[in-house]
Design a protein around this motif. Structure first.
Motif, PDB file in Angstrom:
ATOM      1  N   PHE A  94       0.831  -1.195   0.000  1.00 31.15           N
ATOM      2  CA  PHE A  94       0.000   0.000   0.000  1.00 31.15           C
ATOM      3  C   PHE A  94       0.872   1.254   0.000  1.00 31.15           C
ATOM      4  N   VAL A  95       1.892   1.270   0.874  1.00 37.05           N
ATOM      5  CA  VAL A  95       2.800   2.420   0.943  1.00 37.05           C
ATOM      6  C   VAL A  95       3.583   2.562  -0.360  1.00 37.05           C
ATOM      7  N   GLN A  96       4.032   1.444  -0.911  1.00 36.34           N
ATOM      8  CA  GLN A  96       4.741   1.479  -2.189  1.00 36.34           C
ATOM      9  C   GLN A  96       3.855   2.064  -3.286  1.00 36.34           C
ATOM     10  N   GLY A  97       2.582   1.683  -3.260  1.00 36.17           N
ATOM     11  CA  GLY A  97       1.635   2.241  -4.222  1.00 36.17           C
ATOM     12  C   GLY A  97       1.474   3.742  -4.050  1.00 36.17           C
ATOM     13  N   MET A  98       1.436   4.204  -2.787  1.00 39.53           N
ATOM     14  CA  MET A  98       1.348   5.651  -2.550  1.00 39.53           C
ATOM     15  C   MET A  98       2.547   6.370  -3.164  1.00 39.53           C
ATOM     16  N   GLY A  99       3.737   5.777  -3.017  1.00 39.53           N
ATOM     17  CA  GLY A  99       4.922   6.385  -3.624  1.00 39.53           C
ATOM     18  C   GLY A  99       4.827   6.422  -5.128  1.00 39.53           C
ATOM     19  N   ALA A 100       4.305   5.343  -5.738  1.00 34.92           N
ATOM     20  CA  ALA A 100       4.169   5.287  -7.195  1.00 34.92           C
ATOM     21  C   ALA A 100       3.181   6.318  -7.711  1.00 34.92           C
ATOM     22  N   ALA A 101       2.308   6.811  -6.830  1.00 36.18           N
ATOM     23  CA  ALA A 101       1.369   7.853  -7.237  1.00 36.18           C
ATOM     24  C   ALA A 101       2.093   9.148  -7.609  1.00 36.18           C
ATOM     25  N   GLY A 102       3.287   9.368  -7.054  1.00 34.29           N
ATOM     26  CA  GLY A 102       4.039  10.587  -7.358  1.00 34.29           C
ATOM     27  C   GLY A 102       4.357  10.711  -8.840  1.00 34.29           C
ATOM     28  N   PRO A 103       5.072   9.752  -9.432  1.00 34.13           N
ATOM     29  CA  PRO A 103       5.368   9.861 -10.869  1.00 34.13           C
ATOM     30  C   PRO A 103       4.122   9.833 -11.738  1.00 34.13           C
ATOM     31  N   ARG A 104       3.114   9.078 -11.341  1.00 30.56           N
ATOM     32  CA  ARG A 104       1.900   9.012 -12.151  1.00 30.56           C
ATOM     33  C   ARG A 104       1.197  10.367 -12.174  1.00 30.56           C
ATOM     34  N   THR A 105       0.984  10.953 -11.000  1.00 28.35           N
ATOM     35  CA  THR A 105       0.253  12.213 -10.895  1.00 28.35           C
ATOM     36  C   THR A 105       1.040  13.376 -11.482  1.00 28.35           C
ATOM     37  N   CYS A 106       2.309  13.467 -11.123  1.00 31.24           N
ATOM     38  CA  CYS A 106       3.125  14.585 -11.601  1.00 31.24           C
ATOM     39  C   CYS A 106       3.368  14.480 -13.100  1.00 31.24           C
ATOM     40  N   GLY A 107       3.522  13.264 -13.614  1.00 34.63           N
ATOM     41  CA  GLY A 107       3.691  13.096 -15.050  1.00 34.63           C
ATOM     42  C   GLY A 107       2.473  13.561 -15.818  1.00 34.63           C
ATOM     43  N   MET A 108       1.283  13.209 -15.331  1.00 35.82           N
ATOM     44  CA  MET A 108       0.057  13.646 -15.990  1.00 35.82           C
ATOM     45  C   MET A 108      -0.088  15.164 -15.923  1.00 35.82           C
ATOM     46  N   ALA A 109       0.255  15.749 -14.760  1.00 39.80           N
ATOM     47  CA  ALA A 109       0.169  17.203 -14.614  1.00 39.80           C
ATOM     48  C   ALA A 109       1.165  17.913 -15.525  1.00 39.80           C
ATOM     49  N   MET A 110       2.362  17.353 -15.680  1.00 37.43           N
ATOM     50  CA  MET A 110       3.348  17.960 -16.575  1.00 37.43           C
ATOM     51  C   MET A 110       2.840  17.963 -18.017  1.00 37.43           C
ATOM     52  N   THR A 111       2.206  16.866 -18.419  1.00 35.94           N
ATOM     53  CA  THR A 111       1.661  16.818 -19.771  1.00 35.94           C
ATOM     54  C   THR A 111       0.574  17.867 -19.948  1.00 35.94           C
ATOM     55  N   ARG A 112      -0.248  18.062 -18.929  1.00 32.24           N
ATOM     56  CA  ARG A 112      -1.289  19.097 -19.008  1.00 32.24           C
ATOM     57  C   ARG A 112      -0.674  20.491 -19.008  1.00 32.24           C
ATOM     58  N   ASP A 113       0.481  20.672 -18.327  1.00 28.14           N
ATOM     59  CA  ASP A 113       1.178  21.962 -18.368  1.00 28.14           C
ATOM     60  C   ASP A 113       1.628  22.305 -19.786  1.00 28.14           C
ATOM     61  N   LEU A 114       2.013  21.279 -20.537  1.00 27.26           N
ATOM     62  CA  LEU A 114       2.656  21.490 -21.831  1.00 27.26           C
ATOM     63  C   LEU A 114       1.728  21.357 -23.029  1.00 27.26           C
ATOM     64  N   TYR A 115       0.622  20.628 -22.869  1.00 23.47           N
ATOM     65  CA  TYR A 115      -0.237  20.343 -24.008  1.00 23.47           C
ATOM     66  C   TYR A 115      -1.705  20.550 -23.657  1.00 23.47           C
ATOM     67  N   GLU A 116      -2.531  20.652 -24.690  1.00 27.00           N
ATOM     68  CA  GLU A 116      -3.976  20.813 -24.496  1.00 27.00           C
ATOM     69  C   GLU A 116      -4.737  19.948 -25.485  1.00 27.00           C
ATOM     70  N   GLY A 117      -5.993  19.621 -25.114  1.00 21.89           N
ATOM     71  CA  GLY A 117      -6.956  18.998 -26.011  1.00 21.89           C
ATOM     72  C   GLY A 117      -6.461  17.758 -26.714  1.00 21.89           C
TER      73      GLY A 117
END
Length: 406
Positions: free
Chosen positions: A113-136
């Motif tokens: 469970f804790v390992q999964g919480m850590g894996a949420a970092g790259p998943r969430t931040c990666g998606m946010a970075m893509t939204r920072d750079l691209y649209e639609g």
């Protein structure tokens, strides 16, 4: 059209960016799929009288990955994407290291469970970075290209897992996780610039965070596509949870299970490439709808075939593999598009939006998939019926969005 936050000489090329995102997203998939060959050994050591409980090693990780996004999303909006992602990777490695000495199934479940919480970092931040750079549609195209490479991970993960488990024992799967995370983190920190400049960051305080959550949860189209994502992810997790038992216990695949699993997933790589080409012309919604319609028909037809003919031997194996291939292939026409549709109106709170869009559907998907997996009864019927229902409901929900032609 790409929006440059940094001067061109600092930004990654599209090719390297896509590969980096695929690597970051692959941490979740690799951590889920590679543990499957270890489940029989772990069950035999800790729960020999209830081997189905070993499936919870997958569910506990996924739940952690879902809930962790609620932490890393707001955090990335406050301190930036790079620091938040690095913190998640370190937590992931620490939990994997502790698992090397775990002495009960309960302790392993907690650490997963804790390992999964850590894996949420790259998943969430990666998606946010893509939204920072691209649209639609361009954002959907980038997600689809990342999926093309990302899908190779589920194809090879069980093979790597079986090699590690048979050669070194199940505990050294967690050594593998540490090495993988360290390599990806080094690549990320040395190559990827920050995409959220200080002037666009939000204060980490209850007021702005609650406001951001309210914004996400009050956006109707986002809620609609979060429900669709829940159903799409649920059917995939139901398959992953049941795959080892179906292939080994029902279809007699034995130690060849990772090879069949690789064959099922490898052909779906083309779907990400195909979606990247088609989405710019047909739109995200149409492609996702087509995927759910096709899977509803295919899963229902396979259920009927199994009920009428009760196939055995090689016939059963190849029929199931053919259907499973369509499940993974059609996911390539769904996930990138659905995430883009859900986050599209929320660029001003992309980190929090990415967290909520990732977390709530993930937890909801496990609530659906875990019972399907635990209902395994020596046949593929619980899985086939579950996928039919999930795809049909997802298709029905998408009809409620009649104004989005994206």
């Amino acid at each position: 059209m790409r929006t440059r936050v940094f001067p061109p000489q600092q930004a990654l090329s599209l090719r390297e960016y896509v590969l980096l995102m695929a690597a970051l997203f692959s941490m979740v998939a690799f951590s889920i799929d590679s543990i499957m060959p270890a489940l029989p050994q772990i069950a035999a050591q800790f729960v020999p009288d209830d081997v189905n409980r070993a499936q919870l090693l997958i569910s506990s990780f996924v739940i952690g990955a879902g809930l962790g996004q609620l932490v890393f999303g707001p955090l990335s909006d406050t301190i930036g994407r790079r620091c938040s992602l690095a913190a998640g990777m370190v937590l992931y490695m620490m939990a994997a290291f502790a698992t090397l000495w775990a002495q009960s199934l309960e302790s392993i479940l907690f650490l997963r469970f804790v390992q999964g919480m850590g894996a949420a970092g790259p998943r969430t931040c990666g998606m946010a970075m893509t939204r920072d750079l691209y649209e639609g549609r361009e954002m959907a195209r980038v997600n689809s290209m990342a999926f093309t490479f990302f899908v190779l991970v589920p194809a090879v993960a069980p093979l790597i897992g079986q090699w590690v488990v048979l050669g070194f024992g199940w505990r050294h799967m967690f050594t593998t996780y540490i090495i993988m995370a360290a390599l990806i983190l080094t690549w990320f920190l040395t190559r990827q610039p920050e995409t959220l400049p200080p002037e666009r960051r939000r204060k980490l305080s209850p007021g702005p965070t609650i406001t951001a959550f309210k914004t996400v949860l009050s956006t109707r189209v986002t809620l609609l596509y979060m429900a669709v994502i829940t159903l799409a992810f649920a059917q995939l997790m139901a398959f992953i949870s049941s795959a080892q038992q179906v292939f080994v216990d029902v279809l007699g695949a034995g130690t060849r299970f990772p090879l069949y699993f690789a064959g099922v997933t490898i052909f779906s790589a083309i779907s990400g490439f195909l979606n990247a080409q088609l989405v710019m012309r047909l739109g995200m919604r149409k492609l996702a709808q087509a995927g759910f319609l096709a899977q509803t028909i295919l899963a229902f037809t396979t259920t009927l075939f199994w009920a009428v003919y009760a196939p055995e031997g090689s016939t059963a194996l190849w029929v199931f593999c053919a259907w499973a291939t369509t499940l993974f292939f059609l996911n390539g026409l769904s996930f990138g598009n659905l995430n883009a549709l859900a986050i599209q109106p929320l660029g001003h709170v992309a980190g929090t939006a990415s967290a909520v869009i990732g977390a709530l559907p993930t937890v909801g998907a496990i609530a659906i998939a875990a019972p399907i997996g635990l209902m395994f009864n020596g046949t593929p019927f619980p899985l086939l019926i579950g996928v039919t229902i999930c795809s049909g409901l997802a298709l029905g929900l998408m009809q409620l969005d009649r104004h989005n032609a994206s």
